[in-house]
Design a protein around this motif. Sequence first.
Motif, PDB file in Angstrom:
ATOM      1  N   LYS A  81       1.734  12.747  -5.840  1.00 39.15           N
ATOM      2  CA  LYS A  81       1.240  11.508  -5.201  1.00 39.15           C
ATOM      3  C   LYS A  81      -0.294  11.492  -5.150  1.00 39.15           C
ATOM      4  CE  LYS A  81       5.501  10.956  -2.509  1.00 39.15           C
ATOM      5  NZ  LYS A  81       6.259  12.031  -3.174  1.00 39.15           N
ATOM      6  N   GLN A 106       2.277   6.730  -0.008  1.00 37.65           N
ATOM      7  CA  GLN A 106       3.520   7.120  -0.696  1.00 37.65           C
ATOM      8  C   GLN A 106       4.263   8.241   0.033  1.00 37.65           C
ATOM      9  OE1 GLN A 106       2.805   7.955  -4.848  1.00 37.65           O
ATOM     10  NE2 GLN A 106       1.602   6.090  -5.165  1.00 37.65           N
ATOM     11  N   LEU A 107       3.672   8.769   1.090  1.00 42.21           N
ATOM     12  CA  LEU A 107       4.312   9.842   1.853  1.00 42.21           C
ATOM     13  C   LEU A 107       5.299   9.253   2.872  1.00 42.21           C
ATOM     14  CD1 LEU A 107       1.098  11.964   2.562  1.00 42.21           C
ATOM     15  CD2 LEU A 107       2.829  12.414   0.810  1.00 42.21           C
ATOM     16  N   SER A 108       6.094  10.107   3.496  1.00 43.36           N
ATOM     17  CA  SER A 108       7.026   9.650   4.527  1.00 43.36           C
ATOM     18  C   SER A 108       6.231   9.074   5.697  1.00 43.36           C
ATOM     19  CB  SER A 108       7.883  10.814   5.024  1.00 43.36           C
ATOM     20  OG  SER A 108       7.072  11.725   5.749  1.00 43.36           O
ATOM     21  N   GLU A 109       6.855   8.185   6.456  1.00 47.94           N
ATOM     22  CA  GLU A 109       6.162   7.553   7.586  1.00 47.94           C
ATOM     23  C   GLU A 109       5.692   8.597   8.600  1.00 47.94           C
ATOM     24  OE1 GLU A 109       8.155   4.237   9.311  1.00 47.94           O
ATOM     25  OE2 GLU A 109       8.190   3.091   7.433  1.00 47.94           O
ATOM     26  N   ALA A 110       6.490   9.634   8.820  1.00 42.90           N
ATOM     27  CA  ALA A 110       6.126  10.662   9.800  1.00 42.90           C
ATOM     28  C   ALA A 110       4.856  11.392   9.372  1.00 42.90           C
ATOM     29  CB  ALA A 110       7.273  11.651   9.973  1.00 42.90           C
ATOM     30  N   THR A 111       4.787  11.758   8.081  1.00 42.52           N
ATOM     31  CA  THR A 111       3.608  12.467   7.577  1.00 42.52           C
ATOM     32  C   THR A 111       2.398  11.541   7.550  1.00 42.52           C
ATOM     33  OG1 THR A 111       5.000  13.949   6.281  1.00 42.52           O
ATOM     34  CG2 THR A 111       2.695  13.810   5.630  1.00 42.52           C
ATOM     35  N   GLN A 112       2.618  10.288   7.147  1.00 47.21           N
ATOM     36  CA  GLN A 112       1.515   9.312   7.179  1.00 47.21           C
ATOM     37  C   GLN A 112       0.927   9.199   8.582  1.00 47.21           C
ATOM     38  OE1 GLN A 112       1.722   5.391   5.271  1.00 47.21           O
ATOM     39  NE2 GLN A 112       3.673   6.018   4.373  1.00 47.21           N
ATOM     40  N   GLU A 152       5.562  18.560   3.118  1.00 47.16           N
ATOM     41  CA  GLU A 152       5.662  17.425   2.193  1.00 47.16           C
ATOM     42  C   GLU A 152       4.534  17.410   1.161  1.00 47.16           C
ATOM     43  OE1 GLU A 152       6.192  12.574   2.229  1.00 47.16           O
ATOM     44  OE2 GLU A 152       6.265  13.677   4.122  1.00 47.16           O
TER      45      GLU A 152
END
Length: 268
Positions: A81, A106-112, A152
């Motif tokens: 990504k 492009q990452l998961s919402e939690a990581t964002q 991630e």
Amino acid sequence: MSGVTMQVDQFFSNLWQDYIQITPQAKAIQELFVASDGEVINDHVAFRTFAGTPLQLDNLEPVILSMGYERQDSYDFKAKKLRAHSFIHPDPKQPKIFCSELLTEQLSEATQAIIARYTVQIEPQSLSPDVFYSARHWDMPSLEDYQTVMAESEYGAWLLAIGVRVNHFTVSINHLNSTDSIETVLQRVKDAGFGINTVGGEIKGTPANLLEQGSTMADRQVYEFGCGAQQEIPTCFYEFAKRYPGADGIVYQGFVEANADKIFESTN
């Protein structure tokens, strides 16, 4: 010597001093080759940043161009990504610059959400070359946040902890007098006691790709995280590059995405 040349030379001198503070192996390895070759030419350096922030790639690019560089090519690393540009200087002795950014959307919402908690702290600012050794523009993450992002995106976790600093310098094997073999170079580094990145083999690329690369595994240092916990984490590494002439007889100056993808693993 022109002002721009002096500026570029000073930039890389400052960058090297910042780099060896957290990458002592690089100074030791450089000295190993200086002893046999007198001079070590730097092929390229690389930087990491976060997209969608005041330090995004599109904001860093004008700073690189201001030092006399021009954009050479662009790259997409879909699995990681990332997107990146490479830059080349009209003076062939000046290192190439490779600058990539993490496409956080492009990452998961939690990581964002974790990354955003830190990157929101970045102040909009007028940028100059010293931004490339300015480290974190945000608080040191908690160990929990670091580890969650790491699960991630190793690249994202590294950047959260280390900040905007050079990721690696690169020995130009083409400019060594003692050898023109990447195998010999890597063996000397191993004999001196340093670990080599073996992802995809010790040597990434082939003469047919016109570029062979290898690298050490990153140095490690103990950092104190925002929560007060201390942990040893990877910092930066040292790379080695051998370039080959194409059909036109001109030595290839670009980068190979498949090679770079494996070189990223040096901080894993």
